[in-house]
Design an enzyme around this catalytic site. Structure first.
Site, PDB file in Angstrom:
ATOM      1  N   ALA A 129      -1.609  -9.107  -4.839  1.00 16.12           N
ATOM      2  CA  ALA A 129      -1.987  -7.727  -5.152  1.00 16.12           C
ATOM      3  C   ALA A 129      -3.392  -7.406  -4.653  1.00 16.12           C
ATOM      4  O   ALA A 129      -4.388  -7.768  -5.282  1.00 16.12           O
ATOM      5  CB  ALA A 129      -1.885  -7.502  -6.660  1.00 16.12           C
ATOM      6  N   LEU A 130      -3.437  -6.717  -3.503  1.00 19.56           N
ATOM      7  CA  LEU A 130      -4.710  -6.352  -2.880  1.00 19.56           C
ATOM      8  C   LEU A 130      -4.853  -4.822  -2.851  1.00 19.56           C
ATOM      9  O   LEU A 130      -5.857  -4.263  -3.283  1.00 19.56           O
ATOM     10  CB  LEU A 130      -4.754  -6.930  -1.453  1.00 19.56           C
ATOM     11  CG  LEU A 130      -5.981  -6.611  -0.604  1.00 19.56           C
ATOM     12  CD1 LEU A 130      -7.211  -7.327  -1.160  1.00 19.56           C
ATOM     13  CD2 LEU A 130      -5.754  -7.071   0.853  1.00 19.56           C
ATOM     14  N   GLU A 132      -4.628  -0.796  -3.406  1.00 16.57           N
ATOM     15  CA  GLU A 132      -4.757   0.062  -4.587  1.00 16.57           C
ATOM     16  C   GLU A 132      -4.422   1.506  -4.205  1.00 16.57           C
ATOM     17  O   GLU A 132      -4.394   1.830  -3.015  1.00 16.57           O
ATOM     18  CB  GLU A 132      -6.197  -0.017  -5.123  1.00 16.57           C
ATOM     19  CG  GLU A 132      -6.572  -1.431  -5.543  1.00 16.57           C
ATOM     20  CD  GLU A 132      -7.875  -1.509  -6.309  1.00 16.57           C
ATOM     21  OE1 GLU A 132      -8.577  -0.482  -6.424  1.00 16.57           O
ATOM     22  OE2 GLU A 132      -8.182  -2.604  -6.797  1.00 16.57           O
ATOM     23  N   ASP A 245      -4.019 -13.643   7.301  1.00 15.49           N
ATOM     24  CA  ASP A 245      -3.760 -14.241   8.622  1.00 15.49           C
ATOM     25  C   ASP A 245      -2.446 -15.023   8.589  1.00 15.49           C
ATOM     26  O   ASP A 245      -1.629 -14.934   9.510  1.00 15.49           O
ATOM     27  CB  ASP A 245      -4.908 -15.179   9.038  1.00 15.49           C
ATOM     28  CG  ASP A 245      -6.162 -14.415   9.456  1.00 15.49           C
ATOM     29  OD1 ASP A 245      -6.069 -13.190   9.692  1.00 15.49           O
ATOM     30  OD2 ASP A 245      -7.239 -15.048   9.555  1.00 15.49           O
ATOM     31  N   GLY A 247      -0.071 -14.568   6.319  1.00 16.12           N
ATOM     32  CA  GLY A 247       0.979 -13.596   6.016  1.00 16.12           C
ATOM     33  C   GLY A 247       1.460 -12.884   7.277  1.00 16.12           C
ATOM     34  O   GLY A 247       2.654 -12.629   7.441  1.00 16.12           O
ATOM     35  N   ARG A 248       0.536 -12.590   8.163  1.00 18.35           N
ATOM     36  CA  ARG A 248       0.905 -11.848   9.388  1.00 18.35           C
ATOM     37  C   ARG A 248       1.800 -12.680  10.296  1.00 18.35           C
ATOM     38  O   ARG A 248       2.642 -12.131  11.018  1.00 18.35           O
ATOM     39  CB  ARG A 248      -0.376 -11.365  10.088  1.00 18.35           C
ATOM     40  CG  ARG A 248      -1.024 -10.219   9.296  1.00 18.35           C
ATOM     41  CD  ARG A 248      -2.443  -9.895   9.668  1.00 18.35           C
ATOM     42  NE  ARG A 248      -2.960  -8.867   8.733  1.00 18.35           N
ATOM     43  CZ  ARG A 248      -4.232  -8.496   8.644  1.00 18.35           C
ATOM     44  NH1 ARG A 248      -5.145  -9.052   9.424  1.00 18.35           N
ATOM     45  NH2 ARG A 248      -4.595  -7.557   7.781  1.00 18.35           N
ATOM     46  N   GLN A 345      20.849   3.246  19.562  1.00 16.93           N
ATOM     47  CA  GLN A 345      21.096   4.184  20.672  1.00 16.93           C
ATOM     48  C   GLN A 345      22.290   3.725  21.512  1.00 16.93           C
ATOM     49  O   GLN A 345      23.162   4.523  21.856  1.00 16.93           O
ATOM     50  CB  GLN A 345      19.818   4.294  21.524  1.00 16.93           C
ATOM     51  CG  GLN A 345      19.828   5.422  22.525  1.00 16.93           C
ATOM     52  CD  GLN A 345      19.877   6.810  21.854  1.00 16.93           C
ATOM     53  OE1 GLN A 345      19.574   6.951  20.676  1.00 16.93           O
ATOM     54  NE2 GLN A 345      20.282   7.799  22.614  1.00 16.93           N
ATOM     55  N   GLY A 348      25.536   4.376  19.796  1.00 19.71           N
ATOM     56  CA  GLY A 348      25.873   5.775  19.531  1.00 19.71           C
ATOM     57  C   GLY A 348      26.248   5.979  18.070  1.00 19.71           C
ATOM     58  O   GLY A 348      25.571   5.467  17.166  1.00 19.71           O
ATOM     59  N   GLU A 372       0.947  -5.632   5.397  1.00 24.89           N
ATOM     60  CA  GLU A 372       0.064  -6.750   5.780  1.00 24.89           C
ATOM     61  C   GLU A 372      -0.834  -6.383   6.970  1.00 24.89           C
ATOM     62  O   GLU A 372      -1.114  -7.211   7.840  1.00 24.89           O
ATOM     63  CB  GLU A 372       0.879  -8.029   5.994  1.00 24.89           C
ATOM     64  CG  GLU A 372       1.605  -8.388   4.690  1.00 24.89           C
ATOM     65  CD  GLU A 372       2.023  -9.818   4.552  1.00 24.89           C
ATOM     66  OE1 GLU A 372       1.404 -10.670   5.208  1.00 24.89           O
ATOM     67  OE2 GLU A 372       2.954 -10.070   3.779  1.00 24.89           O
TER      68      GLU A 372
HETATM   69  N1  CAA Z   1     -10.638 -14.724   7.899  1.00 27.00           N
HETATM   70  C1  CAA Z   1     -11.769 -15.096   7.240  1.00 27.00           C
HETATM   71  N2  CAA Z   1     -12.768 -14.239   6.987  1.00 27.00           N
HETATM   72  C2  CAA Z   1     -12.624 -12.966   7.424  1.00 27.00           C
HETATM   73  C3  CAA Z   1     -11.477 -12.530   8.105  1.00 27.00           C
HETATM   74  C4  CAA Z   1     -10.448 -13.470   8.346  1.00 27.00           C
HETATM   75  N3  CAA Z   1      -9.334 -13.121   8.975  1.00 27.00           N
HETATM   76  N4  CAA Z   1     -11.617 -11.226   8.407  1.00 27.00           N
HETATM   77  C5  CAA Z   1     -12.816 -10.837   7.944  1.00 27.00           C
HETATM   78  N5  CAA Z   1     -13.414 -11.897   7.345  1.00 27.00           N
HETATM   79  C6  CAA Z   1     -14.742 -11.927   6.733  1.00 27.00           C
HETATM   80  C7  CAA Z   1     -15.808 -11.560   7.749  1.00 27.00           C
HETATM   81  O1  CAA Z   1     -16.217 -12.698   8.465  1.00 27.00           O
HETATM   82  C8  CAA Z   1     -16.905 -10.997   6.870  1.00 27.00           C
HETATM   83  O2  CAA Z   1     -17.606 -12.086   6.279  1.00 27.00           O
HETATM   84  P1  CAA Z   1     -19.203 -12.034   6.068  1.00 27.00           P
HETATM   85  O3  CAA Z   1     -19.472 -10.880   5.151  1.00 27.00           O
HETATM   86  O4  CAA Z   1     -19.518 -13.362   5.454  1.00 27.00           O
HETATM   87  O5  CAA Z   1     -19.784 -11.838   7.421  1.00 27.00           O
HETATM   88  C9  CAA Z   1     -16.129 -10.331   5.748  1.00 27.00           C
HETATM   89  O6  CAA Z   1     -14.835 -10.919   5.732  1.00 27.00           O
HETATM   90  C10 CAA Z   1     -16.019  -8.826   5.928  1.00 27.00           C
HETATM   91  O7  CAA Z   1     -15.415  -8.604   7.184  1.00 27.00           O
HETATM   92  P2  CAA Z   1     -15.401  -7.192   7.893  1.00 27.00           P
HETATM   93  O8  CAA Z   1     -16.783  -6.632   7.890  1.00 27.00           O
HETATM   94  O9  CAA Z   1     -14.677  -7.332   9.166  1.00 27.00           O
HETATM   95  O10 CAA Z   1     -14.553  -6.352   6.831  1.00 27.00           O
HETATM   96  P3  CAA Z   1     -14.014  -4.865   6.893  1.00 27.00           P
HETATM   97  O11 CAA Z   1     -14.247  -4.248   5.577  1.00 27.00           O
HETATM   98  O12 CAA Z   1     -14.482  -4.175   8.127  1.00 27.00           O
HETATM   99  O13 CAA Z   1     -12.428  -5.082   6.956  1.00 27.00           O
HETATM  100  C11 CAA Z   1     -10.320  -5.253   8.045  1.00 27.00           C
HETATM  101  C12 CAA Z   1     -11.784  -5.680   7.991  1.00 27.00           C
HETATM  102  C13 CAA Z   1      -9.718  -6.061   9.159  1.00 27.00           C
HETATM  103  C14 CAA Z   1     -10.137  -3.780   8.296  1.00 27.00           C
HETATM  104  C15 CAA Z   1      -9.636  -5.654   6.690  1.00 27.00           C
HETATM  105  O14 CAA Z   1     -10.090  -4.873   5.629  1.00 27.00           O
HETATM  106  C16 CAA Z   1      -8.125  -5.584   6.740  1.00 27.00           C
HETATM  107  O15 CAA Z   1      -7.479  -6.515   7.208  1.00 27.00           O
HETATM  108  N6  CAA Z   1      -7.547  -4.473   6.241  1.00 27.00           N
HETATM  109  C17 CAA Z   1      -6.125  -4.375   6.125  1.00 27.00           C
HETATM  110  C18 CAA Z   1      -5.694  -4.820   4.770  1.00 27.00           C
HETATM  111  C19 CAA Z   1      -4.277  -5.229   4.738  1.00 27.00           C
HETATM  112  O16 CAA Z   1      -3.772  -5.903   5.643  1.00 27.00           O
HETATM  113  N7  CAA Z   1      -3.592  -4.885   3.653  1.00 27.00           N
HETATM  114  C20 CAA Z   1      -2.259  -5.287   3.484  1.00 27.00           C
HETATM  115  C21 CAA Z   1      -1.993  -5.428   2.048  1.00 27.00           C
HETATM  116  S1  CAA Z   1      -1.109  -6.843   1.639  1.00 27.00           S
HETATM  117  C22 CAA Z   1       0.506  -6.454   1.778  1.00 27.00           C
HETATM  118  O17 CAA Z   1       0.935  -5.582   2.476  1.00 27.00           O
HETATM  119  C23 CAA Z   1       1.246  -7.440   1.001  1.00 27.00           C
HETATM  120  C24 CAA Z   1       2.625  -7.131   0.605  1.00 27.00           C
HETATM  121  O18 CAA Z   1       2.900  -6.639  -0.468  1.00 27.00           O
HETATM  122  C25 CAA Z   1       3.671  -7.646   1.495  1.00 27.00           C
END
Ligand code: CAA
Length: 392
Positions: A129-130, A132, A245, A247-248, A345, A348, A372
């Site tokens: 749960a990430l 909101e 990562d 999950g993707r 497609q 048909g 994700e």
């Molecule tokens: N691995 C490890 N650390 C990571 C990372 C990764 N892949 N990506 C970023 N970080 C770290 C960075 O190194 C940084 O660390 P420091 O502060 O120590 O330097 C910190 O995290 C912050 O990174 P960013 O400044 O890049 O963060 P951001 O706020 O710009 O966000 C983003 C980056 C890629 C947009 C991220 O927010 C993101 O992936 N957003 C999408 C969220 C998402 O995928 N949601 C899906 C919900 S889950 C779901 O769908 C589940 C379900 O029910 C099936």
């Protein structure tokens, strides 16, 4: 279907799990997939059976009730399940690559024994749960709060679009412990659904993956023991991203499976169905679609298996596999949308009818471009890593 580049890298174990998943999907999932999709019903019985087969903990070591196999085995099995039904694949993916992986990587010995063992064996269901109501792609912007009071944290807030939310026994929840620190103030917790203050919202009605249950979750003064904190205070955002990562890669496997499922119908149909006195595959407009589907599927497979190997290597080196995971997810999900569109497609009216599963595949494919991390977020991640620039 012939897979060129990769057959030679599969060992006996890989072939065994792939074949077992293929057989299970044909015998246990294919006959019920349409019914569960239409009724929007969670397939608890098949999920339990998948657990007994080892599919809910493929990479989990045997000491925690898993199958103790590698990432490629996981991807191969998930692909086979998704060829038949994306809903079952979603449930499998969340248990394996979000729930189990999070606790395996960041959990204590006690947390692994207590929470992974039942989920890996299919006795319990996990969730992550990430998201909101007011933070999705901008995940660090969450409002759920956790305040420490002695040896518990008190949780308040709401999470939305939670896969398996209506049925989960255990949920990994991300919450702000120090809001002023922004993403460095986020902490992860393992929450049990039976605890007081855990509230399930109503099940979402969805376009696709309708047998996978999705809902909001609410927390009202939910008391979480400190022993259920996952990792350190403030480590939550890193945990969330690292786990995504993994999950993707699961979503890429699901998307590849959906693509292959649709492609097989299309390849057979263009040889059998005739129009204007010849098989429709002899018309370029149709034959070229087959070529494009096949090429995109094999390219998606290359990216996916490469990402699986990168994740496997990371188990010993600790390196990040963000780039291969995002590329595989992005390409495979766009391939799934293309292939299911093309298969409908080509068929048909038959493609549009519920007599074939193609309309379901088409509806199911779309989510892989959204959850994700949307395709836009994957492009942002890839471009940031490649350029070092803060693309937004
Ligand atoms: N691995 C490890 N650390 C990571 C990372 C990764 N892949 N990506 C970023 N970080 C770290 C960075 O190194 C940084 O660390 P420091 O502060 O120590 O330097 C910190 O995290 C912050 O990174 P960013 O400044 O890049 O963060 P951001 O706020 O710009 O966000 C983003 C980056 C890629 C947009 C991220 O927010 C993101 O992936 N957003 C999408 C969220 C998402 O995928 N949601 C899906 C919900 S889950 C779901 O769908 C589940 C379900 O029910 C099936």
């Amino acid at each position: 279907m012939t897979h060129y580049a990769f057959d030679h890298i599969l060992n006996e174990e890989h072939r065994m799990i792939r074949d077992a998943a293929r057989e299970f999907a044909a015998q246990e999932i294919a006959p019920v997939a349409r019914e569960f999709d239409e009724a929007e019903k969670f397939p608890l019985e098949t999920v339990r059976k998948m657990g007994e087969m080892g599919f809910m903990g493929i990479e989990v070591p045997e000491e925690y009730g898993g199958a103790g196999m590698d990432t490629l085995s996981y991807v191969l099995a998930l692909e086979e399940i998704a060829k038949v039904d994306a809903s079952h694949a979603t449930i499998m993916s969340v248990n394996n690559s979000l729930f189990n992986y999070a606790i395996l990587t960041f959990g204590t010995e006690e947390q692994k024994r207590k929470y992974i063992t039942p989920v890996a064996s299919g006795q319990a269901i996990g969730a992550y749960a990430l998201t909101e109501p007011s933070s999705g792609s901008d995940a660090a912007n969450m409002r759920t709060r956790a305040v420490r009071e002695g040896d518990v944290y008190v949780l308040n807030g709401r999470k939305s679009w939670i896969t398996s939310g209506p049925v989960a026994d255990y949920v990994i929840v991300f919450a702000m412990t120090q809001p002023e620190k922004r993403h460095k103030g986020i902490t992860a917790f393992i929450v049990e659904a039976s605890w007081e203050g855990f509230i399930r919202g109503k099940q979402e009605e969805k376009m696709g993956i309708r047998a996978s249950a999705t809902s909001e979750l609410g927390f009202e003064n939910l008391r979480v023991p400190v022993a259920n904190r996952l990792g350190e205070e403030g480590q939550g955002f890193k945990i969330a991203m690292t786990v995504l990562d993994a999950g993707r890669i699961g979503i890429a496997a699901q998307a590849l499976g959906i693509s292959e499922g649709a492609y097989e119908y299309a390849r057979r149909y263009v040889q059998e169905r005739e129009a204007f006195g010849k098989p429709i595959g002899e018309f370029q407009g149709t034959g070229f679609k087959i070529a494009d589907m096949k090429m995109r599927i094999e390219a998606a497979r290359s990216l996916l298996y490469n990402a699986a190997l990168a994740k496997e290597r990371a188990k010993t080196t600790g390196e990040r596999f963000t780039l291969p995971a995002s590329m595989a997810k992005l390409f495979a999900s766009e391939t799934a949308v293309y292939c299911t569109w093309a298969a409908v497609q080509i068929h048909g009216g038959m493609g549009y009818s519920k007599e074939l599963p193609l309309e379901r595949f088409y509806r199911d494919a779309k989510i892989t471009e959204i959850y994700e991390g949307t395709s836009e977020i994957q492009r942002l991640v890839i471009a940031r890593l490649e350029t070092g620039l803060r693309l937004i």
